[in-house]
Design an enzyme around this catalytic site. Sequence first.
Site, PDB file in Angstrom:
ATOM      1  N   SER A 196     -10.352  -0.743   6.557  1.00 31.93           N
ATOM      2  CA  SER A 196      -9.713  -0.437   5.301  1.00 31.93           C
ATOM      3  C   SER A 196      -9.264  -1.612   4.462  1.00 31.93           C
ATOM      4  O   SER A 196      -9.121  -1.511   3.264  1.00 31.93           O
ATOM      5  CB  SER A 196      -8.514   0.428   5.569  1.00 31.93           C
ATOM      6  OG  SER A 196      -8.474   1.378   4.588  1.00 31.93           O
TER       7      SER A 196
ATOM      8  N   SER B  27     -10.000   1.720   2.230  1.00 31.27           N
ATOM      9  CA  SER B  27      -9.022   2.447   1.462  1.00 31.27           C
ATOM     10  C   SER B  27      -7.971   1.572   0.772  1.00 31.27           C
ATOM     11  O   SER B  27      -7.355   2.009  -0.185  1.00 31.27           O
ATOM     12  CB  SER B  27      -8.298   3.439   2.378  1.00 31.27           C
ATOM     13  OG  SER B  27      -7.498   2.753   3.328  1.00 31.27           O
TER      14      SER B  27
ATOM     15  N   LYS C 143       0.854  -1.188   0.000  1.00 27.55           N
ATOM     16  CA  LYS C 143       0.000   0.000   0.000  1.00 27.55           C
ATOM     17  C   LYS C 143       0.894   1.243   0.000  1.00 27.55           C
ATOM     18  O   LYS C 143       1.912   1.267   0.707  1.00 27.55           O
ATOM     19  CB  LYS C 143      -0.900  -0.049   1.240  1.00 27.55           C
ATOM     20  CG  LYS C 143      -1.947   1.040   1.305  1.00 27.55           C
ATOM     21  CD  LYS C 143      -2.894   0.783   2.478  1.00 27.55           C
ATOM     22  CE  LYS C 143      -3.915   1.867   2.658  1.00 27.55           C
ATOM     23  NZ  LYS C 143      -4.871   1.604   3.736  1.00 27.55           N
TER      24      LYS C 143
HETATM   25  N1  GLN Z   1     -13.889   3.541   5.905  1.00 25.24           N
HETATM   26  C1  GLN Z   1     -13.196   3.903   7.087  1.00 25.24           C
HETATM   27  C2  GLN Z   1     -12.874   5.360   7.089  1.00 25.24           C
HETATM   28  O1  GLN Z   1     -13.062   5.973   6.097  1.00 25.24           O
HETATM   29  C3  GLN Z   1     -11.968   3.078   7.290  1.00 25.24           C
HETATM   30  C4  GLN Z   1     -10.676   3.616   6.772  1.00 25.24           C
HETATM   31  C5  GLN Z   1      -9.496   2.781   7.196  1.00 25.24           C
HETATM   32  O2  GLN Z   1      -9.641   1.724   7.812  1.00 25.24           O
HETATM   33  N2  GLN Z   1      -8.292   3.251   6.881  1.00 25.24           N
HETATM   34  O3  GLN Z   1     -12.435   5.874   8.082  1.00 25.24           O
END
Ligand code: GLN
Length: 486
Positions: free
Chosen positions: A167, A143, A68
Amino acid sequence: MSFKDLSLEQLIDDIKSKKITKEEVFQYFLKRIEKYDYKIKSFNYVNENWVNSNTKDTIFQWVPIGVKDIFCENWIPTTSASNMLKDFIPPYDSTVIANLTKEWISSIWKVNMDEFAMWSTSESSAINTTYNPWGNNRIPWGSSGGSAASVAAWLVPAALWTDTGWSIRQPASMCNVVWFKPSYGRNSRYWVMSMASSLDCPWTLTKTVKDSALLYDVMNGYDEKESTSLTWKDLIDPSIWDKKDLKWYKIWVPKEYFEEWLDEWVKLRIEEAINKLKELWAEIKEVSLPMTKYAIATYYIIMPAEVSTNLSRYDWIRFWHNSTEAYSSTDELFMNNRWEWFWDEAKRRIVLGSYVLSAWFYDAYFKKATQIRTLIIDDFNKAFEEVDAIVSPVSPNVAWKSWEKVNDPVKMYLSDAYTIPASLAWLPGISVPAWFAESEDSEKELLPVWLQILTPRLKEEKLFEIANVYEQATKFWEKNPDWFED
Ligand code: GLN
């Protein structure tokens, strides 16, 4: 059989027994990326011929892994998919990368994500929108959408991600690959760009449960540079792989996870998966985790508070660029830079986070949220006095169409309902497939649905054991999207 059908473990075994060479493996995946990545756009950076000079000549030396774009890596562009960092090349390695390159995998390529790991669709990246290899113009979720899509399309055998609220759990499940999330603290966050420090958790995404355990053994451990990392290393007992059923396991299905938002089709598939656990002799009980309903509100106070603190370092002075707007004070320069170079969601969270941390509202919001977080942890602790594991859906729905929900942040936030409680409680988890469900739109596409398994903090071995028994009984990971030829 081609390399793409092999798990990480099988690839290593074949290299060891000299059936294939590591150079062949490296070239094979490189070609696949050239051939297919234009369809899903999962890579931000591909390193065609680089092997870290520190790396020993190990079996893994040329087995590629997707990373990532949030893990800093010495002299490799690391952007967090943000315009804020578009020319940033870190002069250091994150501990995760340093450990992998020293002992293990060295051919590392950067995959796409939502900007600074916020948002949930891989559409907020300043570099590209990534697509789900399973769906016709569908999102891989986010993400860590690039990590999930690249492994699902068999462009790399494994990938690294970070998870704060969901995420990787949503993207992996939507793309049909295994996510494994260890207890908070099992891995160092040193030079992994921070989103919300009390929740961020870096780890791996693989095709099989055993591959996750393979990387777990290498990656977990103490880092003296990171104050929240646990001070000992955990190794998985190899005898767990011989287990064939779930006799003597008590597994708990919290009723709160089957209410309100759950799509009917997804519910049906999850019920089938639970029946499969019963067939494997697990004892299933339905009980209650009453604090679940407060988890989203708690997360969306604690997380933006920490985001607003962490993002304050990005003023675009320290990272070498400035807005061309005129300014008359440093504050105005910061404001111009942030206004121009952050996407909407980062701005939204900075505002929300600064508000809940402000002197006037700190007690009413941030302090209260941290108290409720303790009650959520207590809820799980009580449950785990009676059972070995908790299972639930990963997500209330299957993958949406690209740009379908981008203007509906609340709907997006609600999809975190099943994953956020475990993040707040620092629990380990893993997912196993629950087959396919129809999309809620008129196209009725069949898309992957996965079951989440959670165990008490620091009980990763149990998690691998349960997930492996289920996986062996279903062999689901051998399926892949049919447009991927060799
Ligand atoms: N969807 C969640 C957010 O937008 C999770 C993001 C994450 O785990 N990095 O905060």
